[in-house]
Design a protein around this motif. Structure first.
Motif, PDB file in Angstrom:
ATOM      1  N   SER A 353    -142.504 -20.690  30.936  1.00  0.00           N
ATOM      2  CA  SER A 353    -143.769 -19.952  30.830  1.00  0.00           C
ATOM      3  C   SER A 353    -144.888 -20.848  30.305  1.00  0.00           C
ATOM      4  CB  SER A 353    -143.605 -18.702  29.966  1.00  0.00           C
ATOM      5  OG  SER A 353    -143.158 -19.065  28.680  1.00  0.00           O
ATOM      6  N   ALA A 354    -144.538 -21.827  29.450  1.00  0.00           N
ATOM      7  CA  ALA A 354    -145.576 -22.702  28.890  1.00  0.00           C
ATOM      8  C   ALA A 354    -145.975 -23.828  29.840  1.00  0.00           C
ATOM      9  CB  ALA A 354    -145.105 -23.281  27.564  1.00  0.00           C
ATOM     10  N   LEU A 355    -144.992 -24.423  30.528  1.00  0.00           N
ATOM     11  CA  LEU A 355    -145.253 -25.649  31.297  1.00  0.00           C
ATOM     12  C   LEU A 355    -145.085 -25.492  32.817  1.00  0.00           C
ATOM     13  CD1 LEU A 355    -143.284 -28.076  28.936  1.00  0.00           C
ATOM     14  CD2 LEU A 355    -145.752 -27.767  29.010  1.00  0.00           C
ATOM     15  N   GLY A 356    -144.559 -24.367  33.240  1.00  0.00           N
ATOM     16  CA  GLY A 356    -144.377 -24.177  34.682  1.00  0.00           C
ATOM     17  C   GLY A 356    -142.905 -24.072  35.055  1.00  0.00           C
ATOM     18  N   PRO A 357    -142.621 -23.495  36.232  1.00  0.00           N
ATOM     19  CA  PRO A 357    -141.239 -23.189  36.626  1.00  0.00           C
ATOM     20  C   PRO A 357    -140.320 -24.414  36.754  1.00  0.00           C
ATOM     21  CG  PRO A 357    -142.766 -22.847  38.460  1.00  0.00           C
ATOM     22  CD  PRO A 357    -143.596 -23.059  37.239  1.00  0.00           C
ATOM     23  N   GLU A 358    -140.903 -25.616  37.008  1.00  0.00           N
ATOM     24  CA  GLU A 358    -140.034 -26.808  37.163  1.00  0.00           C
ATOM     25  C   GLU A 358    -139.357 -27.187  35.847  1.00  0.00           C
ATOM     26  OE1 GLU A 358    -144.225 -28.600  36.643  1.00  0.00           O
ATOM     27  OE2 GLU A 358    -143.294 -26.750  37.371  1.00  0.00           O
ATOM     28  N   TYR A 359    -139.829 -26.602  34.731  1.00  0.00           N
ATOM     29  CA  TYR A 359    -139.220 -26.913  33.430  1.00  0.00           C
ATOM     30  C   TYR A 359    -138.109 -25.925  33.063  1.00  0.00           C
ATOM     31  CZ  TYR A 359    -142.547 -30.594  32.687  1.00  0.00           C
ATOM     32  OH  TYR A 359    -143.249 -31.766  32.810  1.00  0.00           O
ATOM     33  N   GLU A 360    -137.752 -25.074  34.020  1.00  0.00           N
ATOM     34  CA  GLU A 360    -136.692 -24.114  33.728  1.00  0.00           C
ATOM     35  C   GLU A 360    -135.302 -24.725  33.927  1.00  0.00           C
ATOM     36  OE1 GLU A 360    -136.061 -19.364  33.844  1.00  0.00           O
ATOM     37  OE2 GLU A 360    -137.384 -20.245  35.358  1.00  0.00           O
ATOM     38  N   ARG A 361    -135.244 -25.966  34.420  1.00  0.00           N
ATOM     39  CA  ARG A 361    -133.915 -26.542  34.674  1.00  0.00           C
ATOM     40  C   ARG A 361    -133.344 -27.190  33.416  1.00  0.00           C
ATOM     41  NH1 ARG A 361    -135.775 -32.063  37.446  1.00  0.00           N
ATOM     42  NH2 ARG A 361    -137.737 -32.039  36.371  1.00  0.00           N
ATOM     43  N   GLU A 362    -132.046 -27.408  33.446  1.00  0.00           N
ATOM     44  CA  GLU A 362    -131.344 -28.026  32.317  1.00  0.00           C
ATOM     45  C   GLU A 362    -131.707 -29.512  32.207  1.00  0.00           C
ATOM     46  OE1 GLU A 362    -130.159 -27.887  35.970  1.00  0.00           O
ATOM     47  OE2 GLU A 362    -129.037 -26.288  34.984  1.00  0.00           O
ATOM     48  N   LEU A 363    -131.539 -30.064  30.999  1.00  0.00           N
ATOM     49  CA  LEU A 363    -131.765 -31.509  30.818  1.00  0.00           C
ATOM     50  C   LEU A 363    -130.742 -32.282  31.641  1.00  0.00           C
ATOM     51  CD1 LEU A 363    -132.471 -32.282  27.041  1.00  0.00           C
ATOM     52  CD2 LEU A 363    -134.056 -32.323  28.971  1.00  0.00           C
ATOM     53  N   ILE A 364    -129.472 -31.855  31.561  1.00  0.00           N
ATOM     54  CA  ILE A 364    -128.396 -32.477  32.354  1.00  0.00           C
ATOM     55  C   ILE A 364    -127.485 -31.371  32.864  1.00  0.00           C
ATOM     56  CG2 ILE A 364    -126.501 -34.157  32.381  1.00  0.00           C
ATOM     57  CD1 ILE A 364    -127.713 -35.530  29.992  1.00  0.00           C
ATOM     58  N   HIS A 365    -127.280 -31.330  34.162  1.00  0.00           N
ATOM     59  CA  HIS A 365    -126.398 -30.325  34.755  1.00  0.00           C
ATOM     60  C   HIS A 365    -124.940 -30.642  34.432  1.00  0.00           C
ATOM     61  CE1 HIS A 365    -124.285 -27.937  37.806  1.00  0.00           C
ATOM     62  NE2 HIS A 365    -125.345 -27.155  37.752  1.00  0.00           N
ATOM     63  N   ARG A 366    -124.132 -29.623  34.251  1.00  0.00           N
ATOM     64  CA  ARG A 366    -122.731 -29.861  33.843  1.00  0.00           C
ATOM     65  C   ARG A 366    -121.954 -30.699  34.861  1.00  0.00           C
ATOM     66  NH1 ARG A 366    -120.074 -23.817  34.479  1.00  0.00           N
ATOM     67  NH2 ARG A 366    -120.239 -23.700  36.746  1.00  0.00           N
ATOM     68  N   ASP A 367    -122.336 -30.638  36.142  1.00  0.00           N
ATOM     69  CA  ASP A 367    -121.645 -31.456  37.159  1.00  0.00           C
ATOM     70  C   ASP A 367    -121.973 -32.945  37.015  1.00  0.00           C
ATOM     71  OD1 ASP A 367    -120.644 -29.143  38.134  1.00  0.00           O
ATOM     72  OD2 ASP A 367    -121.918 -29.061  39.939  1.00  0.00           O
ATOM     73  N   ASP A 368    -123.021 -33.232  36.238  1.00  0.00           N
ATOM     74  CA  ASP A 368    -123.439 -34.624  36.034  1.00  0.00           C
ATOM     75  C   ASP A 368    -123.058 -35.134  34.650  1.00  0.00           C
ATOM     76  OD1 ASP A 368    -124.577 -34.869  38.552  1.00  0.00           O
ATOM     77  OD2 ASP A 368    -126.512 -34.089  37.895  1.00  0.00           O
TER      78      ASP A 368
END
Length: 376
Positions: A353-368
């Motif tokens: 909500s503060a920075l935009g929808p592209e910031y809704e992702r995780e820092l590191i995905h569990r598959d990575d």
């Protein structure tokens, strides 16, 4: 009826990776020994005639460059080592080319850096190149690209490189040839030390003293055991013995030390992330995030990160640290280092909500994310 032994996996392997160290190829004063090279090639060519594909991982470039450069001993500084490798690599490959030519076999030189294994596109390219060389009937001679590798991106030893190449090429077995004929319970020169014929897992290594490295090469027994663990963890059996016993080792004889493969076959990606990468930076996690990532195998969210260290770009490998500072995992990060500080401690919903929808992702995905064993 002959009894089937685990070492039959080496005897019947249709694709073998064989690694040979500098000390097994050189004279005591560090010059490449033509007779030793020929003796090794005799064994490999005989096996090649049975239809087995062979990848040779060979050290010795720096050692081979000492003579032509008039150096009495292995140089200590990186620039001179790289100069020696540059001159020596040509000498070494010329030696192998003429030795294999006695059997009508051709060799192809493949120089790899740890960076080649770290970056996915390079990694896939190396895999394709090696596979194509084998299809064409060539014997690939692989070495670390010592002339350009820096200390930060070195494998540090060809043993680890050989284990990764065995995994990369889907080899059936890996044979590590060194100046020691087996792994021993202690110093091989002491009468009470006994040969360890088989290693089934880390429990078999408890109490084993692993000595330091020899004069010409860089690898001691420690790197050989680490390499064996990488390979067996990827399902590849390993035989460790002296270069003089190469023929018996390839024939499946009870020589040297046999490391049994583990049951798991991790994806190339995770094996590569655990063993072929070094973290370009660090993310410090709170206890909750450590539990989420390590125990519950969840993705890493910004809310659980307390600090960020280092310069890295999105897609780079970074180390994940527990509050006490120990590295517990490694992962491919989704953001540049500069973007992360303002995300720390905030929920993905708040960030979106503060920075935009592209910031809704995780820092590191569990598959990575790959969890690193505590003793690494």
């Amino acid at each position: 009826m002959t009894q089937v032994t685990p070492r039959d996996r080496v005897r019947t392997a249709s694709r073998l990776v064989v690694k040979v160290g500098s000390s097994s190829l050189t004279t005591p004063n560090g010059v490449i020994d033509v007779d030793r090279v020929d003796a090794l090639v005799d064994v490999l060519a005989a096996r090649r005639r049975t239809g087995t594909q062979i990848v040779l991982v060979s050290s010795g470039a720096i050692a081979a460059g000492l003579g032509p450069l008039g150096l009495a001993a292995r140089p200590r500084d990186l620039a001179t080592q790289q100069a020696a490798a540059s001159v020596g690599q040509g000498v070494l490959v010329a030696r192998y080319t003429s030795s294999f030519a006695r059997y009508g076999l051709r060799v192809g030189q493949v120089l790899l850096t740890a960076d080649d294994m770290m970056r996915r596109s390079h990694h896939r390219n190396a895999q394709r190149t090696l596979t194509r060389l084998l299809e064409l009937g060539i014997v690939p001679v692989v070495n670390e690209n010592d002339t350009v590798a820096t200390d930060e991106i070195r494998f540090g030893d060809n043993d680890r490189l050989a284990a990764l190449v065995a995994h990369l090429t889907h080899a059936d077995a890996l044979v590590l040839l060194s100046d020691v004929d087996a792994l021993y319970s202690g110093d091989p020169r002491k009468p009470e030390s006994r040969r360890l014929a088989e290693i089934r897992g880390s429990d078999d290594l408890v109490g084993v003293e692993l000595g330091r490295s020899g004069a010409v090469g860089t690898g001691g027994m420690i790197t050989k055991v680490q390499a064996a663990r990488i390979a067996t963890g990827a399902g590849v059996p390993v035989v460790l013995t002296g270069a003089a016993h190469a023929a018996q080792a390839l024939a499946g004889a009870d020589i040297g030390t046999y490391f049994h493969p583990g049951g798991r076959h991790p994806g190339t990606r995770l094996l590569w992330l655990a063993h072929a990468t070094t973290g370009r930076g660090r993310l410090h996690l709170d206890d909750g995030a450590v539990d989420a990532v390590v125990t519950r195998r969840k993705s890493l969210l910004p809310a659980g990160v307390t600090a960020v260290e280092g310069e890295f770009a999105a897609g780079d490998p970074v180390d994940l640290c527990a509050p006490v500072g120990a590295v517990v995992a490694r992962g491919l990060v989704n953001f540049d280092a500069g973007e992360i500080p303002e995300l720390l401690g905030r929920s993905t919903r708040e960030l979106a909500s503060a920075l935009g929808p592209e910031y809704e992702r995780e820092l590191i995905h569990r598959d990575d994310i790959v969890i690193l064993e505590s003793h690494h």
